[in-house]
Design an enzyme around this catalytic site. Structure first.
Site, PDB file in Angstrom:
ATOM      1  N   ARG A  50       0.855  -1.192   0.000  1.00 59.95           N
ATOM      2  CA  ARG A  50       0.000   0.000   0.000  1.00 59.95           C
ATOM      3  C   ARG A  50       0.887   1.237   0.000  1.00 59.95           C
ATOM      4  NH1 ARG A  50      -1.336   1.755   4.612  1.00 59.95           N
ATOM      5  NH2 ARG A  50      -2.053  -0.240   5.440  1.00 59.95           N
ATOM      6  N   TYR A 102     -16.953  17.455 -14.399  1.00 60.69           N
ATOM      7  CA  TYR A 102     -17.178  16.009 -14.478  1.00 60.69           C
ATOM      8  C   TYR A 102     -18.191  15.603 -13.393  1.00 60.69           C
ATOM      9  CZ  TYR A 102     -16.329  11.023 -14.152  1.00 60.69           C
ATOM     10  OH  TYR A 102     -16.495   9.671 -14.109  1.00 60.69           O
ATOM     11  N   ASP A 173      -7.752  19.410 -13.414  1.00 62.02           N
ATOM     12  CA  ASP A 173      -8.060  18.075 -13.936  1.00 62.02           C
ATOM     13  C   ASP A 173      -7.741  18.122 -15.429  1.00 62.02           C
ATOM     14  OD1 ASP A 173      -9.251  15.838 -15.070  1.00 62.02           O
ATOM     15  OD2 ASP A 173     -10.939  15.829 -13.665  1.00 62.02           O
ATOM     16  N   LYS A 198      -8.629   7.238 -18.969  1.00 62.54           N
ATOM     17  CA  LYS A 198      -9.008   7.823 -20.254  1.00 62.54           C
ATOM     18  C   LYS A 198      -7.812   7.797 -21.216  1.00 62.54           C
ATOM     19  CE  LYS A 198     -12.639   8.347 -17.734  1.00 62.54           C
ATOM     20  NZ  LYS A 198     -12.977   9.578 -17.042  1.00 62.54           N
TER      21      LYS A 198
HETATM   22  C1  LIG Z   1     -13.398   9.915 -15.784  1.00 64.71           C
HETATM   23  C2  LIG Z   1     -13.062  11.246 -15.237  1.00 64.71           C
HETATM   24  C3  LIG Z   1     -12.799  11.419 -13.883  1.00 64.71           C
HETATM   25  C4  LIG Z   1     -12.906  10.279 -12.888  1.00 64.71           C
HETATM   26  O1  LIG Z   1     -11.973   9.290 -13.131  1.00 64.71           O
HETATM   27  P1  LIG Z   1     -12.198   7.737 -12.764  1.00 64.71           P
HETATM   28  O2  LIG Z   1     -10.949   7.114 -13.241  1.00 64.71           O
HETATM   29  O3  LIG Z   1     -13.417   7.291 -13.495  1.00 64.71           O
HETATM   30  O4  LIG Z   1     -12.384   7.669 -11.303  1.00 64.71           O
HETATM   31  C5  LIG Z   1     -12.442  12.675 -13.445  1.00 64.71           C
HETATM   32  N1  LIG Z   1     -12.378  13.722 -14.283  1.00 64.71           N
HETATM   33  C6  LIG Z   1     -12.636  13.595 -15.597  1.00 64.71           C
HETATM   34  C7  LIG Z   1     -12.543  14.788 -16.478  1.00 64.71           C
HETATM   35  C8  LIG Z   1     -12.994  12.362 -16.120  1.00 64.71           C
HETATM   36  O5  LIG Z   1     -13.265  12.243 -17.417  1.00 64.71           O
END
Ligand SMILES: *Cc1c(COP(=O)(O)O)cnc(C)c1O
Length: 416
Positions: A50, A102, A173, A198
């Site tokens: 961890r 998001y 983000d 993504k």
């Molecule tokens: C998918 C996404 C998230 C969350 O990510 P996860 O891997 O699904 O937890 C946060 N911000 C954006 C812009 C996203 O597309």
């Protein structure tokens, strides 16, 4: 070799040294929860997985190199990375957040973190005056998403960073742009978060997240919470993410090329009301996109003419564009944000933000642009009667010649 090395080189080599015990060229999946210690108090920096795992460390090193960050912490999901970043705050602190957010981040902030005494103000961050007006004496964090989801509006990262005072943190983000097209740290941000699920992972086969920074104190706090809260990725997930990230440069160039072709096709149709893509000159913030990004990414949203039923029908009829949440993989996806990704936002709030019932969002994949356009064309043509624009032949005709798909600014000479 030049320092720092170019993006594509860093993606393949940063953190990817041959394994010291066997010489394995590819970083092994260290499937171990613990490490044998020769004597009490003696170990080689690895005590429990961890806290630290060699496969995860390799991933963290690779992703830090892609954002040109000194420190990186990988997480089990983008939400875990977001949550760990919010752990920088304490009860009573205030956050200024972009309102075109998001859906899962909105849920974390509005349903979970408010119960721990954090305060959030949602503002249209495309308007820097609105950001300034939202600042309070207890403001500790600015949370930016750009381009935003799903409307692909842009927030001026350097503009927000210029508003912060010492002790305040700007977090971005950067999931939609990917580190290939946008470098928030260089624009004045303190922390970058990605859902590596993504573009970075890139193959829709693993969920993950990462938080990156150049600030030693912030990095230490995020690392502390990574271990204390425990939202870490396993070594298999770290391996898959690392493998995907190696090809990020080539994938992003092609995602963008295809997205540009699709956006141009959609914009020329009279049964499409509006196309949202930062690479189109019609995008209201095209100039900011050119200034702040090295390319415009692979996401395209558009509003159809006609009722919601048309949008639902189009989403059902596309064949190459799978009807699915998520984005950033090699395969193309289509979503209906109002009912899918943004379903957790109340309808009036959603519509106020422009996420209307006729909106569709595309994650344009790496298939041939000609085939993708043909797929959209058949779905749009089949539902054209619902658009209320007459039965003429706008947008209906021979598929475009793929050799004439417009080149984009990233082609040929990416900045790195
Ligand atoms: C998918 C996404 C998230 C969350 O990510 P996860 O891997 O699904 O937890 C946060 N911000 C954006 C812009 C996203 O597309």
């Amino acid at each position: 070799m030049p320092e720092p090395m170019d993006f594509a080189t860093r993606a393949i080599h940063a953190g990817q040294d041959a394994d010291p015990t066997t010489g394995a060229t590819i970083v092994p999946i260290y499937a171990t929860s613990t490490y044998t210690q020769p004597a009490v108090g003696e170990h080689r920096g690895f005590d429990y997985s961890r806290t630290v795992n060699p496969t995860r460390v390799a991933l963290e090193t690779q992703l830090a190199a892609l954002e040109e960050a000194r420190y990186g912490s990988a997480f089990a999901s983008g939400m875990a990375a977001t949550s760990a970043t919010l752990n920088l705050l304490a009860a009573g602190d205030h956050v200024v957040v972009t309102d075109d957010l998001y859906g899962g981040t909105y849920r974390l902030f509005s349903k979970v973190l408010v119960r721990y005494g954090l305060e959030f103000t949602y503002v249209d961050m495309t308007d820097l005056d609105a950001v300034r007006a939202a600042i309070r004496p207890n403001t500790k964090l600015f949370w930016i998403e750009t381009p935003t989801n799903p409307l692909l509006r842009l927030v001026d990262i350097a503009g927000v960073a210029a508003l912060k005072t010492p002790g305040q943190v700007v977090a971005v983000d950067n999931t939609f742009a990917s580190p290939y097209f946008q470098s928030p740290l260089a624009l004045g941000a303190d922390v970058v978060v990605h859902s590596t699920t993504k573009y970075i992972g890139g193959h829709s086969d693993v969920v993950g997240g990462v938080a990156l920074t150049n600030d030693a104190a912030i990095a230490e706090s995020i690392k502390f919470h990574q271990n204390a809260v425990g939202g870490v990725p396993g070594p298999f997930d770290a391996f898959l993410t690392m493998r995907g990230a190696k090809t990020l440069a080539v994938r992003m160039r092609e995602h963008e090329r295809n997205a540009h072709a699709v956006a141009t096709f959609l914009e020329e149709r009279d049964d499409v009301a509006r196309v949202f893509y930062p690479g189109l000159p019609s995008h209201p913030q095209h100039a900011l996109a050119q200034r702040q990004m090295r390319g415009f990414g692979g996401m395209v949203s558009f509003t159809l003419r006609g009722p919601e039923s048309r949008a639902l029908e189009v989403a059902k009829r596309t064949k190459l564009f799978s009807l699915a949440e998520s984005l950033g993989g090699v395969e193309s996806l289509i979503t209906h944000p109002a009912r899918m990704t943004h379903g957790s936002i109340p309808k009036d709030e959603r519509e106020r933000r422009g996420v209307t019932d006729g909106l569709l969002r595309l994650s344009v994949g790496l298939e041939s642009a000609r085939d993708l356009i043909a797929d959209l064309r058949q779905a749009l043509d089949a539902t054209r009667a619902l658009a209320g624009v007459g039965a003429n032949d706008a947008g209906i005709g021979d598929p475009p010649n793929p050799d004439r798909i417009p080149a984009t600014q990233s082609e040929g000479a990416p900045t790195y």
